[in-house]
Design a protein around this motif. Structure first.
Motif, PDB file in Angstrom:
ATOM      1  N   ALA A  35      53.447 -44.535  51.202  1.00 26.03           N
ATOM      2  CA  ALA A  35      52.216 -44.695  51.992  1.00 26.03           C
ATOM      3  C   ALA A  35      51.753 -43.337  52.509  1.00 26.03           C
ATOM      4  O   ALA A  35      52.560 -42.506  52.930  1.00 26.03           O
ATOM      5  CB  ALA A  35      52.466 -45.634  53.161  1.00 26.03           C
ATOM      6  N   ARG A  36      50.446 -43.138  52.465  1.00 26.69           N
ATOM      7  CA  ARG A  36      49.858 -41.878  52.932  1.00 26.69           C
ATOM      8  C   ARG A  36      49.141 -42.135  54.255  1.00 26.69           C
ATOM      9  O   ARG A  36      48.408 -43.105  54.406  1.00 26.69           O
ATOM     10  CB  ARG A  36      48.860 -41.368  51.879  1.00 26.69           C
ATOM     11  CG  ARG A  36      48.111 -40.103  52.277  1.00 26.69           C
ATOM     12  CD  ARG A  36      47.404 -39.489  51.072  1.00 26.69           C
ATOM     13  NE  ARG A  36      46.328 -40.304  50.540  1.00 26.69           N
ATOM     14  CZ  ARG A  36      45.077 -40.273  50.968  1.00 26.69           C
ATOM     15  NH1 ARG A  36      44.715 -39.470  51.953  1.00 26.69           N
ATOM     16  NH2 ARG A  36      44.145 -41.051  50.415  1.00 26.69           N
ATOM     17  N   ARG A  37      49.383 -41.224  55.216  1.00 29.77           N
ATOM     18  CA  ARG A  37      48.735 -41.365  56.523  1.00 29.77           C
ATOM     19  C   ARG A  37      47.369 -40.700  56.487  1.00 29.77           C
ATOM     20  O   ARG A  37      47.234 -39.567  56.004  1.00 29.77           O
ATOM     21  CB  ARG A  37      49.603 -40.716  57.596  1.00 29.77           C
ATOM     22  CG  ARG A  37      49.034 -40.831  58.993  1.00 29.77           C
ATOM     23  CD  ARG A  37      50.020 -40.248  60.002  1.00 29.77           C
ATOM     24  NE  ARG A  37      49.498 -40.289  61.346  1.00 29.77           N
ATOM     25  CZ  ARG A  37      49.662 -39.327  62.244  1.00 29.77           C
ATOM     26  NH1 ARG A  37      50.363 -38.241  61.945  1.00 29.77           N
ATOM     27  NH2 ARG A  37      49.159 -39.436  63.461  1.00 29.77           N
ATOM     28  N   VAL A  38      46.349 -41.390  57.009  1.00 28.45           N
ATOM     29  CA  VAL A  38      45.023 -40.775  57.160  1.00 28.45           C
ATOM     30  C   VAL A  38      44.748 -40.714  58.655  1.00 28.45           C
ATOM     31  O   VAL A  38      44.793 -41.739  59.348  1.00 28.45           O
ATOM     32  CB  VAL A  38      43.929 -41.605  56.436  1.00 28.45           C
ATOM     33  CG1 VAL A  38      42.573 -40.943  56.578  1.00 28.45           C
ATOM     34  CG2 VAL A  38      44.290 -41.788  54.970  1.00 28.45           C
ATOM     35  N   GLU A  39      44.479 -39.523  59.160  1.00 25.51           N
ATOM     36  CA  GLU A  39      44.414 -39.363  60.619  1.00 25.51           C
ATOM     37  C   GLU A  39      43.040 -39.656  61.210  1.00 25.51           C
ATOM     38  O   GLU A  39      42.915 -39.854  62.408  1.00 25.51           O
ATOM     39  CB  GLU A  39      44.863 -37.949  61.007  1.00 25.51           C
ATOM     40  CG  GLU A  39      46.359 -37.796  60.804  1.00 25.51           C
ATOM     41  CD  GLU A  39      46.885 -36.472  61.317  1.00 25.51           C
ATOM     42  OE1 GLU A  39      46.587 -36.141  62.480  1.00 25.51           O
ATOM     43  OE2 GLU A  39      47.559 -35.769  60.549  1.00 25.51           O
ATOM     44  N   GLU A  48      59.519 -39.858  57.885  1.00 23.92           N
ATOM     45  CA  GLU A  48      59.248 -39.415  56.506  1.00 23.92           C
ATOM     46  C   GLU A  48      59.867 -40.343  55.457  1.00 23.92           C
ATOM     47  O   GLU A  48      59.210 -40.753  54.490  1.00 23.92           O
ATOM     48  CB  GLU A  48      59.800 -37.995  56.340  1.00 23.92           C
ATOM     49  CG  GLU A  48      59.130 -37.218  55.234  1.00 23.92           C
ATOM     50  CD  GLU A  48      59.740 -35.831  55.105  1.00 23.92           C
ATOM     51  OE1 GLU A  48      59.931 -35.414  53.965  1.00 23.92           O
ATOM     52  OE2 GLU A  48      60.034 -35.203  56.156  1.00 23.92           O
ATOM     53  N   GLY A  49      61.122 -40.713  55.702  1.00 25.86           N
ATOM     54  CA  GLY A  49      61.829 -41.557  54.730  1.00 25.86           C
ATOM     55  C   GLY A  49      61.161 -42.920  54.593  1.00 25.86           C
ATOM     56  O   GLY A  49      61.083 -43.476  53.491  1.00 25.86           O
ATOM     57  N   ALA A  50      60.685 -43.449  55.717  1.00 22.93           N
ATOM     58  CA  ALA A  50      60.062 -44.780  55.692  1.00 22.93           C
ATOM     59  C   ALA A  50      58.741 -44.724  54.928  1.00 22.93           C
ATOM     60  O   ALA A  50      58.437 -45.611  54.119  1.00 22.93           O
ATOM     61  CB  ALA A  50      59.833 -45.263  57.119  1.00 22.93           C
ATOM     62  N   ALA A  51      57.960 -43.659  55.163  1.00 27.06           N
ATOM     63  CA  ALA A  51      56.674 -43.520  54.462  1.00 27.06           C
ATOM     64  C   ALA A  51      56.918 -43.373  52.959  1.00 27.06           C
ATOM     65  O   ALA A  51      56.219 -43.967  52.132  1.00 27.06           O
ATOM     66  CB  ALA A  51      55.912 -42.314  54.997  1.00 27.06           C
ATOM     67  N   LYS A  52      57.954 -42.606  52.634  1.00 21.06           N
ATOM     68  CA  LYS A  52      58.277 -42.358  51.221  1.00 21.06           C
ATOM     69  C   LYS A  52      58.726 -43.648  50.533  1.00 21.06           C
ATOM     70  O   LYS A  52      58.368 -43.919  49.380  1.00 21.06           O
ATOM     71  CB  LYS A  52      59.408 -41.316  51.157  1.00 21.06           C
ATOM     72  CG  LYS A  52      59.232 -40.313  50.060  1.00 21.06           C
ATOM     73  CD  LYS A  52      60.205 -39.199  50.254  1.00 21.06           C
ATOM     74  CE  LYS A  52      60.364 -38.432  48.962  1.00 21.06           C
ATOM     75  NZ  LYS A  52      61.420 -37.460  49.070  1.00 21.06           N
ATOM     76  N   TYR A 105      54.327 -52.071  58.833  1.00 21.20           N
ATOM     77  CA  TYR A 105      55.266 -51.518  57.847  1.00 21.20           C
ATOM     78  C   TYR A 105      55.771 -52.611  56.902  1.00 21.20           C
ATOM     79  O   TYR A 105      55.893 -52.392  55.692  1.00 21.20           O
ATOM     80  CB  TYR A 105      56.443 -50.818  58.540  1.00 21.20           C
ATOM     81  CG  TYR A 105      57.304 -50.074  57.536  1.00 21.20           C
ATOM     82  CD1 TYR A 105      56.819 -48.921  56.917  1.00 21.20           C
ATOM     83  CD2 TYR A 105      58.566 -50.545  57.181  1.00 21.20           C
ATOM     84  CE1 TYR A 105      57.573 -48.252  55.958  1.00 21.20           C
ATOM     85  CE2 TYR A 105      59.330 -49.874  56.219  1.00 21.20           C
ATOM     86  CZ  TYR A 105      58.829 -48.729  55.616  1.00 21.20           C
ATOM     87  OH  TYR A 105      59.574 -48.068  54.658  1.00 21.20           O
ATOM     88  N   ARG A 106      56.026 -53.789  57.463  1.00 22.70           N
ATOM     89  CA  ARG A 106      56.485 -54.894  56.598  1.00 22.70           C
ATOM     90  C   ARG A 106      55.401 -55.320  55.614  1.00 22.70           C
ATOM     91  O   ARG A 106      55.686 -55.761  54.503  1.00 22.70           O
ATOM     92  CB  ARG A 106      56.957 -56.073  57.458  1.00 22.70           C
ATOM     93  CG  ARG A 106      58.360 -55.850  57.990  1.00 22.70           C
ATOM     94  CD  ARG A 106      58.739 -56.788  59.135  1.00 22.70           C
ATOM     95  NE  ARG A 106      60.098 -56.521  59.583  1.00 22.70           N
ATOM     96  CZ  ARG A 106      60.456 -55.477  60.352  1.00 22.70           C
ATOM     97  NH1 ARG A 106      59.550 -54.608  60.748  1.00 22.70           N
ATOM     98  NH2 ARG A 106      61.717 -55.309  60.715  1.00 22.70           N
ATOM     99  N   VAL A 107      54.154 -55.198  56.028  1.00 19.82           N
ATOM    100  CA  VAL A 107      53.049 -55.488  55.094  1.00 19.82           C
ATOM    101  C   VAL A 107      53.091 -54.473  53.958  1.00 19.82           C
ATOM    102  O   VAL A 107      53.023 -54.826  52.773  1.00 19.82           O
ATOM    103  CB  VAL A 107      51.689 -55.462  55.829  1.00 19.82           C
ATOM    104  CG1 VAL A 107      50.530 -55.503  54.837  1.00 19.82           C
ATOM    105  CG2 VAL A 107      51.592 -56.626  56.815  1.00 19.82           C
ATOM    106  N   LEU A 108      53.231 -53.191  54.300  1.00 19.81           N
ATOM    107  CA  LEU A 108      53.294 -52.149  53.260  1.00 19.81           C
ATOM    108  C   LEU A 108      54.460 -52.416  52.304  1.00 19.81           C
ATOM    109  O   LEU A 108      54.302 -52.334  51.083  1.00 19.81           O
ATOM    110  CB  LEU A 108      53.438 -50.763  53.907  1.00 19.81           C
ATOM    111  CG  LEU A 108      52.233 -50.280  54.733  1.00 19.81           C
ATOM    112  CD1 LEU A 108      52.577 -48.986  55.483  1.00 19.81           C
ATOM    113  CD2 LEU A 108      51.001 -50.061  53.851  1.00 19.81           C
ATOM    114  N   GLN A 109      55.616 -52.766  52.873  1.00 19.73           N
ATOM    115  CA  GLN A 109      56.786 -53.051  52.017  1.00 19.73           C
ATOM    116  C   GLN A 109      56.473 -54.172  51.028  1.00 19.73           C
ATOM    117  O   GLN A 109      56.817 -54.105  49.858  1.00 19.73           O
ATOM    118  CB  GLN A 109      57.974 -53.495  52.875  1.00 19.73           C
ATOM    119  CG  GLN A 109      58.676 -52.378  53.603  1.00 19.73           C
ATOM    120  CD  GLN A 109      59.821 -52.924  54.450  1.00 19.73           C
ATOM    121  OE1 GLN A 109      59.684 -53.930  55.147  1.00 19.73           O
ATOM    122  NE2 GLN A 109      60.955 -52.241  54.398  1.00 19.73           N
TER     123      GLN A 109
END
Ligand code: NAD
Length: 390
Positions: A239-243, A231-235, A207-211
């Motif tokens: 970032a979009r999750r790919v399953e 949800e709030g963190a992804a927003k 997550y810190r990398v994404l930030q």
């Protein structure tokens, strides 16, 4: 010195086993114990820079503290083979302190000899060098200092992505050689802006990398993790999750690995999965070496299917001198950003994980509860959800 040790059967005291510790109070009944730490030798650097706390020389700053409580503190870097200090002392140690940077591999076999062992503490993050299933079976607790070096690693990931995408290493080598041919470097140098970057694992580091990627204006940020981000963190990082893993890798220009090593991730990146990567993609692995198949990754770099590989983790450590990742290059003489395992052991990180180990020991000696986020395996088994879906 004569030590009188009195051991009490705590189950008869009506005290719950999970919280009972005979060392809880400074009572005369408190037995001394053996604490074994396997750290790496820091040599001259560690003598000159005492903040290199994770070394044999500086002993995580714990000697005075442990000896003042009457405990025996054995510190060594010797960890391989039956005559190593690790294997000799694990027989009667009650507490084992290890670090992922110079891992003492506590295998299922060694667990059988570790009759006195109750607590394994990882000075850092990542406890895969401990056979966690054996620990869970035997009621040995495994704790790590969660969060202690996650920023250190995330910063290293960003650096590694940039040095691959911008073809930095060959450019610097050219300058050292006294050469100057801009086109030779620029022909394989790109911008990160407009690329798709994905992380396998979107926990503390992922997550810190994404930030940290947000200001680079990437085309898209993706993640693959069996635990969805809130949800709030992804927003917040868009970032979009790919399953599906194959679908995930096929969309990324850059992939960074930020999940623990466990049964579900060992050898995850192999020739079969690499086939689904975009041609010319970059792969950064600061998680664990064994998540990637060493030869399959090297072959993908040589063939040009991967444009580069960078990271600091190896299977095993220290890496053998002839390990292919030390020298493998793409056809243009670049694409290698490998370094020894140090992303999570900056001076800042060492202060944090040494403090964290001390605090885990204080809780243990006092019989106080441990910080829940530090518990990988508790007395009743796995507590962390990050080491595989169970
Ligand atoms: P974390 O527990 O906060 O996050 C790990 C994430 O990985 C979790 O969200 C988990 O659900 C996910 N995950 C687990 N298995 C997965 C799988 N099969 N596929 C996709 N996602 C999966 O841990 P963290 O603090 O972010 O650290 C991650 C790892 O990074 C550590 O376990 C360690 O191996 C490595 N690490 C390396 C260094 C270094 O110096 N190179 C330092 C610290 C940590």
């Amino acid at each position: 010195m004569v030590r009188i040790c009195v051991y009490i059967n705590h189950e008869n005291l009506g005290v719950p086993t999970s919280s009972f510790n005979p060392l809880a109070s400074p009572s005369p009944l408190r037995p001394s114990m053996k604490v074994l730490a396997i750290l790496y030798k820091g040599g001259d650097a560690a003598m000159a820079e005492r903040r290199l706390l994770g070394t044999v020389e500086n002993q995580l700053g714990l000697r005075q503290y442990l000896e003042s409580l009457g405990h025996e503190y054995i510190v060594s870097d010797s960890k391989e083979g039956p005559n190593s200090d690790f294997q000799r002392h694990i027989i009667d140690a009650e507490v084992l302190i290890t670090t992922p940077f110079h891992p003492g591999y506590l295998t299922a076999d060694l667990f059988e000899n570790a009759k006195n062992l109750k607590l394994c503490v990882t000075a850092g993050v990542g406890s895969d060098h401990i056979d966690l299933n054996s620990a869970a079976k035997k009621g040995v607790q495994v704790l790590e200092v969660s969060g202690s070096n996650v920023v250190s690693v995330a910063e290293h990931v960003i650096m590694s992505i940039l040095l691959l995408v911008r073809n930095f290493v060959p450019a610097h080598e050219m300058i050292e050689r006294g050469d100057w041919q801009v086109s030779e470097i620029a022909r394989n140098a790109f911008d990160l802006e407009g690329k798709v970057v994905g992380t396998i694992g979107a926990g503390r580091i992922g997550y810190r990398v994404l930030q940290r990627l947000v200001p680079f204006d990437c085309k898209e940020l993706l993640y693959y993790d069996y635990t969805p981000l809130p949800e709030g963190a992804a927003k917040a990082v868009n970032a979009r999750r790919v399953e599906n893993l194959e679908e995930f890798v096929s969309q990324c220009d850059v992939i960074t690995i930020n999940c623990p090593l466990h049964e579900g991730t060992r050898g995850l990146i192999d020739a079969k999965l690499l086939k689904h990567f975009k041609k010319g993609a970059y792969l950064v692995n600061t998680a664990r070496g064994a998540i990637c198949d060493k030869d399959d990754v090297a072959a993908a770099i040589k063939s040009g299917h991967l444009n580069g590989y960078a990271g600091d983790v190896w299977d095993v450590q220290p890496a053998p001198k002839d390990h292919v990742w030390r020298t493998v290059k793409n056809s243009l003489g670049g694409g290698n950003g490998m370094v020894p395992h140090y992303s999570g052991t900056t001076i800042d990180a060492q202060a944090r994980y040494a403090r964290g180990v001390r605090s885990i020991l204080e809780n243990y000696f006092a019989g106080d509860p441990q910080e829940p986020q530090n518990i990988i395996v508790g007395i009743k088994g796995y507590e962390s959800k990050a080491y595989g879906q169970r």
